[in-house]
Design an enzyme around this catalytic site. Structure first.
Site, PDB file in Angstrom:
ATOM      1  N   ASP A  91      -4.543   1.549  -1.870  1.00  0.00           N
ATOM      2  CA  ASP A  91      -5.162   0.254  -1.551  1.00  0.00           C
ATOM      3  C   ASP A  91      -5.384  -0.564  -2.819  1.00  0.00           C
ATOM      4  O   ASP A  91      -5.151  -1.779  -2.849  1.00  0.00           O
ATOM      5  CB  ASP A  91      -6.505   0.466  -0.845  1.00  0.00           C
ATOM      6  CG  ASP A  91      -6.349   0.844   0.620  1.00  0.00           C
ATOM      7  OD1 ASP A  91      -5.219   0.776   1.149  1.00  0.00           O
ATOM      8  OD2 ASP A  91      -7.367   1.218   1.247  1.00  0.00           O
ATOM      9  N   GLU A 125      -5.456   7.381  -0.652  1.00  0.00           N
ATOM     10  CA  GLU A 125      -5.451   6.147   0.141  1.00  0.00           C
ATOM     11  C   GLU A 125      -6.193   5.031  -0.579  1.00  0.00           C
ATOM     12  O   GLU A 125      -5.750   3.884  -0.602  1.00  0.00           O
ATOM     13  CB  GLU A 125      -6.076   6.397   1.527  1.00  0.00           C
ATOM     14  CG  GLU A 125      -5.276   7.320   2.421  1.00  0.00           C
ATOM     15  CD  GLU A 125      -3.871   6.815   2.664  1.00  0.00           C
ATOM     16  OE1 GLU A 125      -3.685   5.600   2.870  1.00  0.00           O
ATOM     17  OE2 GLU A 125      -2.947   7.652   2.622  1.00  0.00           O
ATOM     18  N   HIS A 145       0.839  -1.199   0.000  1.00  0.00           N
ATOM     19  CA  HIS A 145       0.000   0.000   0.000  1.00  0.00           C
ATOM     20  C   HIS A 145       0.879   1.256   0.000  1.00  0.00           C
ATOM     21  O   HIS A 145       0.650   2.192  -0.782  1.00  0.00           O
ATOM     22  CB  HIS A 145      -0.913  -0.012   1.227  1.00  0.00           C
ATOM     23  CG  HIS A 145      -1.503   1.329   1.561  1.00  0.00           C
ATOM     24  ND1 HIS A 145      -2.711   1.754   1.077  1.00  0.00           N
ATOM     25  CD2 HIS A 145      -1.019   2.354   2.323  1.00  0.00           C
ATOM     26  CE1 HIS A 145      -2.957   2.969   1.519  1.00  0.00           C
ATOM     27  NE2 HIS A 145      -1.943   3.363   2.274  1.00  0.00           N
ATOM     28  N   GLU A 146       1.906   1.283   0.854  1.00  0.00           N
ATOM     29  CA  GLU A 146       2.807   2.440   0.912  1.00  0.00           C
ATOM     30  C   GLU A 146       3.533   2.631  -0.413  1.00  0.00           C
ATOM     31  O   GLU A 146       3.726   3.765  -0.869  1.00  0.00           O
ATOM     32  CB  GLU A 146       3.818   2.275   2.052  1.00  0.00           C
ATOM     33  CG  GLU A 146       3.204   2.252   3.449  1.00  0.00           C
ATOM     34  CD  GLU A 146       2.457   3.528   3.782  1.00  0.00           C
ATOM     35  OE1 GLU A 146       2.884   4.607   3.313  1.00  0.00           O
ATOM     36  OE2 GLU A 146       1.433   3.455   4.479  1.00  0.00           O
TER      37      GLU A 146
END
Length: 430
Positions: A368, A364, A281-282
């Site tokens: 994801d 975000e 995700h990061e």
């Protein structure tokens, strides 16, 4: 020394805005508090979230919210005292002490005094937050000695950097005249990149111990993940976040082809697949260029701010602002004008902040989706859920409160989006 006279259209416009904003934000806090008082697990979490765990989360969020009410009202009332009495009086005291012509020393002394005037309010609040609220719910790992050591280090760093940067700002404004905003903006761009390198390499190590990741198996898996997405990983660290708090985190930093990943030790007990999904995700933020996008937005924002400040500073508006806020008709100090300009510009800043919060949430979801596209949706859901449960994150957010405050979407929305992505991917595959 007589008390300053603070009154006028600019003053009352700012007071009206700040008061309305405070009441609105307290209303949102009240809405969220009502949600935190509920004892029924939300429908989308029933069968997934243990009732006892849910109630623990609710209790933690409720305690934080009630304390937040008291803290925010104290801060609001104190800010009014600062506005009408304390801050302008401190300026006049600094001028009487250093001399009106000594702008550099007057400004630094004034800023120093403001910091210490706020300490009797801020320190008790921080102590109560850490050693009562966080301690009660099992998160605080900090000792009183460490608390004050951190505070001392932070103070010394603020004096060091403030002592360098504030005079630099004043000098640029004075030396370059009405075109100062171009040079001030360019200087800030250099400083932003410099601090992106200085902070993780020199400042954070003053507070946390950086070590090479000890788990060799996990290290190899992370290196493989980085190679899979072409992320230029050069170093992999773990830090002792548990020295201060039980909350967990992970992030990356660095320029161009020299990236580093940092894991808090409070995250390392998770399953490797969950950790890898969180890191994926990061890495999605990097892949989609979110950091670069934020830097560009920040750059444009700073340029416009400095340009507008230049327009105001070299106009009659600046003299009226300074006079109405109690600094005197003959005060011509850069930092006084800048601080008042930022106060009066705060309605626009509040609107822009809300837009950035909305943009952050969309980032975000994108990050994801990147992890899900790499086949890590199930592990990411598991990791997010476990982190949320262990951190006692808000499992029952109010929609207005989360829309206004949350830079990350509520957990329920993220899980819903990941499941929708999986469903759409299954349909495409079939």
């Amino acid at each position: 020394m007589v008390l300053p006279s603070v009154s006028g259209p600019y003053v009352w416009a700012f007071v009206a805005f700040s008061s309305v904003l405070h009441v609105f934000e307290q209303y949102l806090e009240y809405r969220q508090l009502q949600k935190n008082r509920e004892d029924t697990v939300p429908a989308e979490f029933q069968g997934t979230v243990d009732t006892a765990k849910f109630l623990e989360s609710q209790a933690y969020q409720k305690d934080k919210r009630i304390f937040g009410f008291k803290r925010d009202w104290i801060a609001f009332l104190f800010s009014q005292a600062q506005l009408f009495v304390i801050t302008p009086w401190l300026w006049h005291f600094a001028v009487a002490t250093c001399g009106r012509e000594a702008e550099y020393s007057c400004t630094l002394f004034w800023l120093f005094l403001q910091q210490w005037v706020e300490k009797p309010v801020n320190i008790p609040m921080s102590l109560y937050s850490n050693f009562v609220i966080e301690e009660r719910h099992g998160f605080n790992k900090m000792t009183v000695s460490l608390f004050f050591t951190d505070m001392l280090k932070s103070e010394l760093l603020s004096y060091f950097f403030g002592g360098l940067l504030v005079p630099l700002l004043i000098w640029i404004v004075r030396y370059f005249g009405q075109s100062f905003y171009i040079y001030l903006w360019a200087t800030f761009q250099i400083l932003i990149f410099a601090f992106m390198w200085i902070y993780p390499n020199f400042i954070q190590p003053l507070f946390n111990k950086f070590e090479t990741l000890k788990d060799e198996d996990l290290k190899k898996k992370i290196e493989d993940l980085a190679a899979e997405v072409s992320f230029p990983l050069t170093m992999l660290f773990q830090i002792d976040g548990s020295k201060r708090s039980g909350h967990s985190n992970a992030y990356f930093f660095g320029f161009w082809k020299y990236k580093r990943i940092v894991l808090y030790d409070t995250l390392l007990h998770l399953k490797h697949d969950d950790i890898l999904a969180i890191l994926c995700h990061e890495l999605g933020h990097w892949k989609f260029g979110h950091t670069l996008t934020n830097l560009v937005i920040s750059s444009v924002h700073i340029f416009v701010l400095f340009w507008l400040f230049g327009v105001v500073m070299y106009s009659e508006v600046s003299k009226k602002m300074v006079s109405q806020f109690g600094y005197g008709d003959d005060t011509d100090a850069v930092m006084v004008s800048l601080s008042l300009f930022m106060m009066l510009f705060s309605p626009t800043e509040q609107f822009l902040s809300l837009l950035m919060t909305m943009l952050s949430r969309s980032f975000e979801f994108q990050a994801d989706s990147f992890a899900a596209a790499k086949g890590r949706s199930e592990a990411l859901q598991s990791g997010l859920f476990q982190i949320h449960e262990e951190n006692k994150g808000d499992l029952n957010p109010d929609e207005w409160y989360s829309w206004y405050h949350f830079s990350h979407p509520p957990l329920v929305e993220r899980l819903r989006a990941l499941k929708a992505f999986d469903s759409a991917s299954s349909k495409k595959a079939s």
